[in-house]
Motif scaffolding. Sequence first.
Motif, PDB file in Angstrom:
ATOM      1  N   LEU A 165      12.794-144.556 -19.240  1.00 45.36           N
ATOM      2  CA  LEU A 165      12.785-145.992 -19.486  1.00 45.36           C
ATOM      3  C   LEU A 165      11.515-146.393 -20.235  1.00 45.36           C
ATOM      4  O   LEU A 165      10.440-145.824 -20.025  1.00 45.36           O
ATOM      5  N   ASP A 166      11.645-147.407 -21.105  1.00 46.49           N
ATOM      6  CA  ASP A 166      10.462-147.926 -21.792  1.00 46.49           C
ATOM      7  C   ASP A 166       9.718-148.865 -20.839  1.00 46.49           C
ATOM      8  O   ASP A 166      10.195-149.145 -19.729  1.00 46.49           O
ATOM      9  N   PRO A 167       8.523-149.350 -21.230  1.00 48.35           N
ATOM     10  CA  PRO A 167       7.746-150.200 -20.314  1.00 48.35           C
ATOM     11  C   PRO A 167       8.501-151.402 -19.777  1.00 48.35           C
ATOM     12  O   PRO A 167       8.395-151.728 -18.590  1.00 48.35           O
ATOM     13  N   ARG A 168       9.298-152.065 -20.627  1.00 44.90           N
ATOM     14  CA  ARG A 168      10.065-153.207 -20.124  1.00 44.90           C
ATOM     15  C   ARG A 168      11.131-152.749 -19.131  1.00 44.90           C
ATOM     16  O   ARG A 168      11.381-153.409 -18.119  1.00 44.90           O
ATOM     17  N   GLY A 169      11.769-151.619 -19.436  1.00 45.80           N
ATOM     18  CA  GLY A 169      12.780-151.094 -18.521  1.00 45.80           C
ATOM     19  C   GLY A 169      12.184-150.706 -17.177  1.00 45.80           C
ATOM     20  O   GLY A 169      12.810-150.912 -16.124  1.00 45.80           O
ATOM     21  N   ILE A 170      10.974-150.142 -17.197  1.00 49.22           N
ATOM     22  CA  ILE A 170      10.295-149.792 -15.946  1.00 49.22           C
ATOM     23  C   ILE A 170      10.025-151.044 -15.124  1.00 49.22           C
ATOM     24  O   ILE A 170      10.245-151.071 -13.911  1.00 49.22           O
ATOM     25  N   GLN A 171       9.571-152.096 -15.786  1.00 52.67           N
ATOM     26  CA  GLN A 171       9.310-153.358 -15.092  1.00 52.67           C
ATOM     27  C   GLN A 171      10.597-153.936 -14.503  1.00 52.67           C
ATOM     28  O   GLN A 171      10.616-154.414 -13.358  1.00 52.67           O
ATOM     29  N   GLU A 172      11.690-153.889 -15.268  1.00 57.00           N
ATOM     30  CA  GLU A 172      12.971-154.394 -14.784  1.00 57.00           C
ATOM     31  C   GLU A 172      13.446-153.594 -13.566  1.00 57.00           C
ATOM     32  O   GLU A 172      13.945-154.165 -12.591  1.00 57.00           O
ATOM     33  N   MET A 173      13.293-152.272 -13.618  1.00 56.03           N
ATOM     34  CA  MET A 173      13.749-151.442 -12.509  1.00 56.03           C
ATOM     35  C   MET A 173      12.904-151.689 -11.269  1.00 56.03           C
ATOM     36  O   MET A 173      13.419-151.716 -10.137  1.00 56.03           O
ATOM     37  N   ARG A 174      11.605-151.888 -11.467  1.00 57.56           N
ATOM     38  CA  ARG A 174      10.735-152.195 -10.341  1.00 57.56           C
ATOM     39  C   ARG A 174      11.159-153.504  -9.678  1.00 57.56           C
ATOM     40  O   ARG A 174      11.232-153.594  -8.445  1.00 57.56           O
ATOM     41  N   SER A 175      11.493-154.496 -10.492  1.00 57.90           N
ATOM     42  CA  SER A 175      11.929-155.784  -9.945  1.00 57.90           C
ATOM     43  C   SER A 175      13.256-155.635  -9.199  1.00 57.90           C
ATOM     44  O   SER A 175      13.448-156.213  -8.126  1.00 57.90           O
ATOM     45  N   LEU A 176      14.181-154.852  -9.769  1.00 54.85           N
ATOM     46  CA  LEU A 176      15.481-154.647  -9.132  1.00 54.85           C
ATOM     47  C   LEU A 176      15.319-153.970  -7.777  1.00 54.85           C
ATOM     48  O   LEU A 176      15.920-154.401  -6.779  1.00 54.85           O
ATOM     49  N   LEU A 177      14.514-152.912  -7.717  1.00 48.18           N
ATOM     50  CA  LEU A 177      14.339-152.189  -6.456  1.00 48.18           C
ATOM     51  C   LEU A 177      13.647-153.067  -5.415  1.00 48.18           C
ATOM     52  O   LEU A 177      13.971-152.995  -4.219  1.00 48.18           O
ATOM     53  N   THR A 178      12.730-153.907  -5.853  1.00 50.60           N
ATOM     54  CA  THR A 178      12.077-154.831  -4.926  1.00 50.60           C
ATOM     55  C   THR A 178      13.084-155.834  -4.374  1.00 50.60           C
ATOM     56  O   THR A 178      13.111-156.127  -3.169  1.00 50.60           O
ATOM     57  N   GLU A 179      13.934-156.371  -5.244  1.00 48.86           N
ATOM     58  CA  GLU A 179      14.954-157.330  -4.812  1.00 48.86           C
ATOM     59  C   GLU A 179      15.932-156.693  -3.825  1.00 48.86           C
ATOM     60  O   GLU A 179      16.296-157.292  -2.799  1.00 48.86           O
ATOM     61  N   LEU A 180      16.366-155.463  -4.112  1.00 49.57           N
ATOM     62  CA  LEU A 180      17.283-154.766  -3.215  1.00 49.57           C
ATOM     63  C   LEU A 180      16.635-154.533  -1.859  1.00 49.57           C
ATOM     64  O   LEU A 180      17.267-154.695  -0.806  1.00 49.57           O
ATOM     65  N   ASN A 181      15.368-154.148  -1.887  1.00 51.42           N
ATOM     66  CA  ASN A 181      14.649-153.911  -0.641  1.00 51.42           C
ATOM     67  C   ASN A 181      14.507-155.197   0.173  1.00 51.42           C
ATOM     68  O   ASN A 181      14.708-155.206   1.397  1.00 51.42           O
ATOM     69  N   GLU A 182      14.185-156.284  -0.498  1.00 47.87           N
ATOM     70  CA  GLU A 182      14.038-157.557   0.206  1.00 47.87           C
ATOM     71  C   GLU A 182      15.368-158.041   0.772  1.00 47.87           C
ATOM     72  O   GLU A 182      15.392-158.818   1.741  1.00 47.87           O
ATOM     73  N   ALA A 183      16.485-157.556   0.195  1.00 50.76           N
ATOM     74  CA  ALA A 183      17.806-157.909   0.707  1.00 50.76           C
ATOM     75  C   ALA A 183      18.265-156.967   1.816  1.00 50.76           C
ATOM     76  O   ALA A 183      19.370-157.128   2.340  1.00 50.76           O
ATOM     77  N   GLY A 184      17.437-155.965   2.154  1.00 52.44           N
ATOM     78  CA  GLY A 184      17.750-155.109   3.296  1.00 52.44           C
ATOM     79  C   GLY A 184      17.927-153.637   3.005  1.00 52.44           C
ATOM     80  O   GLY A 184      18.160-152.852   3.935  1.00 52.44           O
ATOM     81  N   THR A 185      17.837-153.214   1.748  1.00 52.50           N
ATOM     82  CA  THR A 185      18.009-151.804   1.406  1.00 52.50           C
ATOM     83  C   THR A 185      16.680-151.066   1.513  1.00 52.50           C
ATOM     84  O   THR A 185      15.677-151.494   0.935  1.00 52.50           O
ATOM     85  N   THR A 186      16.672-149.969   2.251  1.00 51.97           N
ATOM     86  CA  THR A 186      15.491-149.109   2.306  1.00 51.97           C
ATOM     87  C   THR A 186      15.468-148.243   1.050  1.00 51.97           C
ATOM     88  O   THR A 186      16.480-147.639   0.690  1.00 51.97           O
ATOM     89  N   VAL A 187      14.334-148.199   0.372  1.00 50.74           N
ATOM     90  CA  VAL A 187      14.213-147.469  -0.889  1.00 50.74           C
ATOM     91  C   VAL A 187      13.247-146.306  -0.711  1.00 50.74           C
ATOM     92  O   VAL A 187      12.111-146.490  -0.273  1.00 50.74           O
TER      93      VAL A 187
END
Length: 321
Positions: A165-187
Amino acid sequence: MIIATAGLTKRFGRVTAVDGVDLRVPEGVRFGLLGPNGSGKTTTVRMLLGLVHATSGSIEVFGEAMPRRAANVLPHVGALVEGPAAWGHLSGRANLRLLDAAGRGGRLRDRRRRVEDVLEQVGLGGVDRRPVRAYSLGMRQRLGIAAALLRGPRLLLLDEPTNGLDPRGIQEMRSLLTELNEAGTTVVLSSHLLSEVEALCTQVGIMDSGRLVLDSPLDALRTPTGRILLTTPDPASALGLLDGRVLSRVGNELVVRGDDAAELNARLVAGGVRVSGLGAERRTLEQVVLELTGPGADRVDGRPPPADDPTGPIPIPGGER
């Protein structure tokens, strides 16, 4: 515990890839598994999924023994290990529809909705009908993560999820994983990218030569170094006032020996030195990893790596003392 292992060991012939690992991953965390190449991270993840059987030791996921209870466990786990797999002649959307039909099943309308939802989540909502073999590495990686999300998992096990992933893609993936975790998914992710783990994870495990050498909340690792970072528009005055305590200077930024930022601030203000920034320096995750691990398996010259002292004095490069 979402994941609990005891004495987990894997040998390939005479090579011990994983050596007596006792791993504990609480529910709701973002756990980063770090280590040099060849430290046993990927083998550990593969054993957690039942893809490789342990030589000895035990594994529990959701309190169920693995791999014996895999049929109960795996429907609640999303995984991406050693890169995304796909049928190259099919489109990404077709790949996901086949995976979803083989997994959760259900009505065609529901399956198509799930596929479109995960494509949107990973940034592939507008993907066309081109075959996966024509995708870039970053697009394949996004598709692999989309496949991991299809089941709405309680646990995500990801091996190098930002690879390609490029830098923007890395940032997007980090945000997605954080959102999933805050919704209850263990990462749980394994990675050698220290900056990504430091930016994303709340707990860190460090592996070296097959052993788990540290398992700790990330904040607990960021201990003070005994140095204070000072920014001032009057660096020359600060150097004079703090004679002997300044370890380095770059422009208006100084590194000062000490652990009491409030005391330093009071001294500078009393001496008429203006302060625009002040704070205790803390150890980085990189420093912790370098202290606890040896060279990776990809080093073959037989010489030890250069010795670094991350907490020692830093000379002032061509500047004032």
